[in-house]
Each structure stands twice: as C-alpha cells, then as structure tokens.
Design a protein around this motif. Sequence first.
Motif, mmCIF file in Angstrom:
data_model
loop_
_atom_site.group_PDB
_atom_site.id
_atom_site.type_symbol
_atom_site.label_atom_id
_atom_site.label_comp_id
_atom_site.label_asym_id
_atom_site.label_seq_id
_atom_site.Cartn_x
_atom_site.Cartn_y
_atom_site.Cartn_z
ATOM 1 N N VAL A 23 1.471 -33.033 -15.828
ATOM 2 C CA VAL A 23 1.184 -33.724 -17.393
ATOM 3 C C VAL A 23 2.387 -34.290 -17.870
ATOM 4 O O VAL A 23 3.374 -34.047 -17.921
ATOM 5 C CB VAL A 23 0.910 -32.430 -18.468
ATOM 6 C CG1 VAL A 23 0.511 -33.301 -19.852
ATOM 7 C CG2 VAL A 23 -0.348 -31.615 -17.813
ATOM 8 N N HIS A 25 3.413 -36.903 -21.078
ATOM 9 C CA HIS A 25 3.316 -37.292 -22.467
ATOM 10 C C HIS A 25 4.240 -38.616 -22.678
ATOM 11 O O HIS A 25 5.403 -38.332 -22.802
ATOM 12 C CB HIS A 25 3.231 -36.468 -23.740
ATOM 13 C CG HIS A 25 2.960 -36.902 -24.846
ATOM 14 N ND1 HIS A 25 4.069 -37.215 -25.716
ATOM 15 C CD2 HIS A 25 1.969 -37.088 -25.670
ATOM 16 C CE1 HIS A 25 3.411 -37.907 -27.018
ATOM 17 N NE2 HIS A 25 2.170 -37.495 -26.799
ATOM 18 N N SER A 40 0.780 -43.907 -28.589
ATOM 19 C CA SER A 40 1.242 -42.725 -27.500
ATOM 20 C C SER A 40 -0.003 -42.262 -26.473
ATOM 21 O O SER A 40 -1.296 -42.464 -26.844
ATOM 22 C CB SER A 40 1.680 -41.691 -28.221
ATOM 23 O OG SER A 40 0.841 -41.097 -29.048
ATOM 24 N N TYR A 41 0.312 -41.386 -25.307
ATOM 25 C CA TYR A 41 -0.807 -41.103 -24.404
ATOM 26 C C TYR A 41 -0.269 -40.118 -23.547
ATOM 27 O O TYR A 41 0.930 -39.788 -23.381
ATOM 28 C CB TYR A 41 -1.211 -42.326 -23.691
ATOM 29 C CG TYR A 41 -0.159 -42.834 -22.494
ATOM 30 C CD1 TYR A 41 0.087 -42.303 -21.329
ATOM 31 C CD2 TYR A 41 0.733 -44.146 -23.064
ATOM 32 C CE1 TYR A 41 0.913 -42.427 -20.779
ATOM 33 C CE2 TYR A 41 1.791 -44.328 -22.184
ATOM 34 C CZ TYR A 41 2.051 -43.749 -21.098
ATOM 35 O OH TYR A 41 3.083 -44.165 -20.254
ATOM 36 N N ALA A 42 -1.276 -39.445 -23.212
ATOM 37 C CA ALA A 42 -0.851 -38.253 -22.194
ATOM 38 C C ALA A 42 -1.802 -38.312 -20.978
ATOM 39 O O ALA A 42 -2.783 -38.757 -21.178
ATOM 40 C CB ALA A 42 -1.408 -36.814 -22.945
#
Length: 109
Positions: A23, A25, A40-42
């Motif tokens: 994962v 982020h 922002s993103y994950a």
Amino acid sequence: MEAVAARLAPTRPVRGARCTLRVVHAGADTDADAGFASPSYALVDVRGGWEGARVAGLEFAPFAGVTNLLDRGYNTSVVINAFGGRYYEPGPGRSLYAGLRMQLGAPRR
C-alpha cells in the motif's frame, strides 16, 4: 509531495503459497507558480504465487499480481514549464501480470 509505503510479506522463503500486499499513500502536490494541484492518492498492489514445485530437477514458481488494484487515478510526475495546463502526467491504471520462474538444479529446502 510526501509518500508513505507499507509492505506485508513473509520474511523467510516458505515452501508453498506466498502473498504480498503493498500500500502506498502520497500526499497532494501543488505547483506553486501555476496554482495547479494534484490530489493525494493511495495505491494497493497484490502479488501471489507458489514456491517449491519440483519436477525432474526443475523447480517451478508461478506468480501473478495486480498493480493499482482499486484502479485509482493518480499523477506520477510534474512537468516543469508545461504547455497548455498539462503539468501532471497520469499514472497507469489497473495492470495484471503473471509469470513463471524456473530454476534448474535448485537445492531442496
């Protein structure tokens, strides 16, 4: 942009099934001069496979995985002095991959 990554996987080679979950982020990124912002993103990646299958002195290890499992839109880089408002380059969408590792004369575990 600030990024944080976490990976969950076995620390020692294990005969049999394997799975890795990753994962990442990344925080929002802003171009101060032009006033454009990238949110922002994950991202979630998963990989699985099998280790230890042996046939006639060959060891086989099939594997498969998915990158960007949730098919999130995100930007991979900022283009300096971009033209026409194209300051950010999009990252790839969901991708699938598979493969087979073969090793001749592999030691027994």
